[in-house]
Scaffold this active site. Structure first.
Site, short mmCIF file in Angstrom:
data_model
loop_
_atom_site.label_atom_id
_atom_site.label_comp_id
_atom_site.label_asym_id
_atom_site.label_seq_id
_atom_site.Cartn_x
_atom_site.Cartn_y
_atom_site.Cartn_z
N LYS A 42 121.08 -5.86 52.96
CA LYS A 42 121.75 -4.60 53.30
C LYS A 42 120.75 -3.44 53.35
O LYS A 42 120.77 -2.61 54.27
CB LYS A 42 122.86 -4.33 52.28
CG LYS A 42 123.52 -2.99 52.38
CD LYS A 42 124.19 -2.80 53.73
CE LYS A 42 124.54 -1.37 53.97
NZ LYS A 42 125.86 -1.00 53.65
N CYS A 85 124.45 6.37 53.46
CA CYS A 85 123.84 5.04 53.54
C CYS A 85 122.39 5.12 53.99
O CYS A 85 121.47 4.86 53.24
CB CYS A 85 124.62 4.17 54.52
SG CYS A 85 126.38 4.21 54.21
N1 SAJ Z 1 121.46 8.86 63.96
C1 SAJ Z 1 120.52 9.45 64.77
N2 SAJ Z 1 120.13 8.78 65.90
C2 SAJ Z 1 120.63 7.56 66.22
C3 SAJ Z 1 121.57 6.96 65.37
C4 SAJ Z 1 121.97 7.63 64.25
O1 SAJ Z 1 120.05 10.55 64.50
O2 SAJ Z 1 120.23 7.03 67.27
C5 SAJ Z 1 121.89 9.55 62.73
C6 SAJ Z 1 123.38 9.90 62.71
O3 SAJ Z 1 123.62 11.11 63.38
C7 SAJ Z 1 123.64 9.99 61.23
C8 SAJ Z 1 122.71 8.94 60.65
O4 SAJ Z 1 121.75 8.67 61.65
O5 SAJ Z 1 123.28 11.25 60.72
C9 SAJ Z 1 123.38 7.65 60.27
O6 SAJ Z 1 124.32 7.27 61.26
P1 SAJ Z 1 124.49 5.77 61.76
O7 SAJ Z 1 125.54 5.75 62.79
O8 SAJ Z 1 123.18 5.20 62.12
O9 SAJ Z 1 124.89 4.97 60.46
P2 SAJ Z 1 126.02 5.13 59.32
O10 SAJ Z 1 125.38 5.78 58.14
O11 SAJ Z 1 127.26 5.74 59.84
O12 SAJ Z 1 126.30 3.59 59.03
C10 SAJ Z 1 125.23 2.74 58.68
C11 SAJ Z 1 125.32 1.46 59.51
N3 SAJ Z 1 124.10 0.68 59.35
C12 SAJ Z 1 123.39 0.22 60.43
O13 SAJ Z 1 123.72 0.44 61.56
C13 SAJ Z 1 122.19 -0.62 60.13
C14 SAJ Z 1 126.53 0.66 59.08
O14 SAJ Z 1 126.58 -0.60 59.72
C15 SAJ Z 1 126.51 0.45 57.56
O15 SAJ Z 1 127.64 -0.28 57.10
C16 SAJ Z 1 126.52 1.82 56.91
O16 SAJ Z 1 125.31 2.49 57.30
C17 SAJ Z 1 126.57 1.63 55.41
O17 SAJ Z 1 127.65 1.80 54.84
O18 SAJ Z 1 125.54 1.28 54.82
#
Ligand code: SAJ
Length: 419
Positions: free
Chosen positions: A223, A277
């Site tokens: 994870k 996360c």
């Molecule tokens: N973000 C960016 N650019 C991107 C993608 C995301 O700046 O291209 C930013 C988002 O705006 C946000 C942060 O990253 O601030 C995190 O967003 P996210 O959509 O990447 O992830 P989370 O935190 O909503 O969910 C993640 C997911 N993990 C992965 O994709 C590897 C999810 O599957 C997990 O279950 C979750 O963390 C968790 O609970 O750990």
């Protein structure tokens, strides 16, 4: 100890399931178990959350969750309570934040152990779902063993333990939780093969994806690895966006072009990385192996620096005004959710307010006044009054703003959606 006990488990053994922690992960998980006609006892320390759930309502924003909770509460399959009750399986989904020095804080897991220990019975399964540093599942089992010396645990009695303990990290994406809960593969790390088997049987009650078995430490690290992988890749995009800005190149166009290469897939830059996360979990690796985890640490630092970079951009653009009105669109940590945890957008708004560079207006279509740590304005008001508009979160309502309404404004689009 019960070295001779033989515990046979099948799906039907899980008549009653208790979920400890009814937040963004625990509540959907509880609701999905209940929707499979399991009796689910949700436990939380927040009386308001309990009352809300028992009315068949929800205290968080997640698409479709309200319907499932309403249905399962009305049918009597789901109830919420402050005090744990006996159950066949306990799923722990409590927060695992870090302390000031980025050291993981397992206090909520420890409290959950203390809470469920008195009601544990021989044959029970305890699953830790909270994202956790390597070794946390073993620690949880040790805490339970301390509380219940009359029962045997896997670290003492291996496959013959009275209580089965496993780690099964949640991996769902906020905003898509209900479908991902069911469709995603699950990694299941039992403290013994029997623990894994029992945990697989539990998750198979609703998971359509594969349940892949490993040990607890690998499941914990898996994870953390997933979220660190994403953090490192977002850091690459964020670093690129700052390089592009200094070279007068549109980072989003550049990334679109580079992504036409069959083996390149760059993520999107933004105002920083938020949420509970991705902005947190990589530190769990760094804190265990600080000398080795150099890239993971640097990625965190790059992403954590991005809000300040955005603030500097805004400040520079504001200089030419005497008393600029700066309208900030979005406070949540990402689009189309209401979650403010570790939000870079919120951090930016708060720092701007402290800096006294003008009047700061903030708007978030998904955040209600009572929930917001900063005063909120309506979108219409911001669009009408602001000299500078900063897009911080790409909520659908912001992406579709009529370009006519923006044409006389200075625009700082941290998400690249008003190209
Ligand atoms: N973000 C960016 N650019 C991107 C993608 C995301 O700046 O291209 C930013 C988002 O705006 C946000 C942060 O990253 O601030 C995190 O967003 P996210 O959509 O990447 O992830 P989370 O935190 O909503 O969910 C993640 C997911 N993990 C992965 O994709 C590897 C999810 O599957 C997990 O279950 C979750 O963390 C968790 O609970 O750990």
């Amino acid at each position: 100890m019960n070295s001779t006990s033989k515990i046979q488990h099948s799906k039907s053994d899980f008549n009653t399931i208790s979920v400890i922690g009814l937040g963004y992960i625990g509540l959907p998980t509880a609701a999905v178990f209940a929707s499979r006609k399991k009796t689910v006892i949700g436990v939380d320390v927040n009386q308001d959350a309990i009352d809300t759930i028992n009315r068949g309502e929800i205290h968080i924003v997640e698409p479709d969750l309200d319907m499932v909770v309403r249905a399962t509460v009305t049918e009597g399959y789901l109830k919420a309570t402050l005090e744990p009750e006996p159950a066949d399986a306990f799923v722990i989904a409590v927060p695992t934040p870090f302390k000031d020095d980025h050291v993981p804080d397992l206090a909520y897991i420890q409290s959950a152990c203390k809470a469920i220990a008195p009601v544990l019975e021989k044959g029970n399964l305890v699953v830790l779902e909270s994202t956790s540093p390597v070794g946390a599942t073993e620690q949880l089992s040790a805490w339970l063993a301390e509380e219940r010396p009359d029962l045997s645990f896997p670290q003492q009695d291996g496959v013959n333990s009275d209580i089965r303990v496993a780690h099964c990290p949640e991996r769902v994406l906020p905003g898509h939780v209900l479908s991902e809960l069911v469709q995603n593969d699950r990694v299941i790390g039992g403290m013994s093969t029997k623990c894994s088997e029992m945990a697989v049987a539990l998750y198979k009650t609703f998971v359509k994806g594969e349940c892949i078995v490993t040990n607890a430490r690998t499941a914990e690290m898996c994870k953390l690895t997933e979220n660190s992988f994403r953090d490192v890749n977002i850091a690459f995009a964020n670093e690129l966006s700052m390089i592009c800005d200094s070279l007068q190149i549109n980072a989003w166009e550049l990334i679109r072009l580079a992504n036409r290469h069959p083996r390149v897939n760059i993520l999107q830059p933004g105002p920083g990385v938020g949420g509970h996360c991705i902005a947190v979990d990589p530190w769990f690796i760094v804190s265990k192996t600080p000398e080795i985890a150099r890239m993971i640490r640097t990625a965190r630092e790059v992403n954590d620096h991005k809000p300040q970079w955005v603030i500097d951009k805004i400040t520079a653009r504001a200089e030419r005004f005497k008393d600029p009105i700066i309208g900030c669109l979005g406070l949540t940590f990402k689009a189309n959710i209401d979650d403010l945890r570790e939000s870079p957008a919120l951090e930016i708004v708060k720092i701007l307010q402290e800096q006294n560079i003008g009047t700061i207006m903030a708007c978030d279509v998904n955040v209600v006044d009572a929930q917001s740590p900063v005063p909120l304005s309506s979108l219409e008001d911001v669009l009408q009054k602001a000299d500078i508009i900063v897009l911080l979160v790409d909520h659908d309502e912001f992406k579709t703003i009529d370009p006519e309404l923006l044409k006389d404004k200075i625009i700082i689009d941290t998400r690249g959606c008003w190209r």
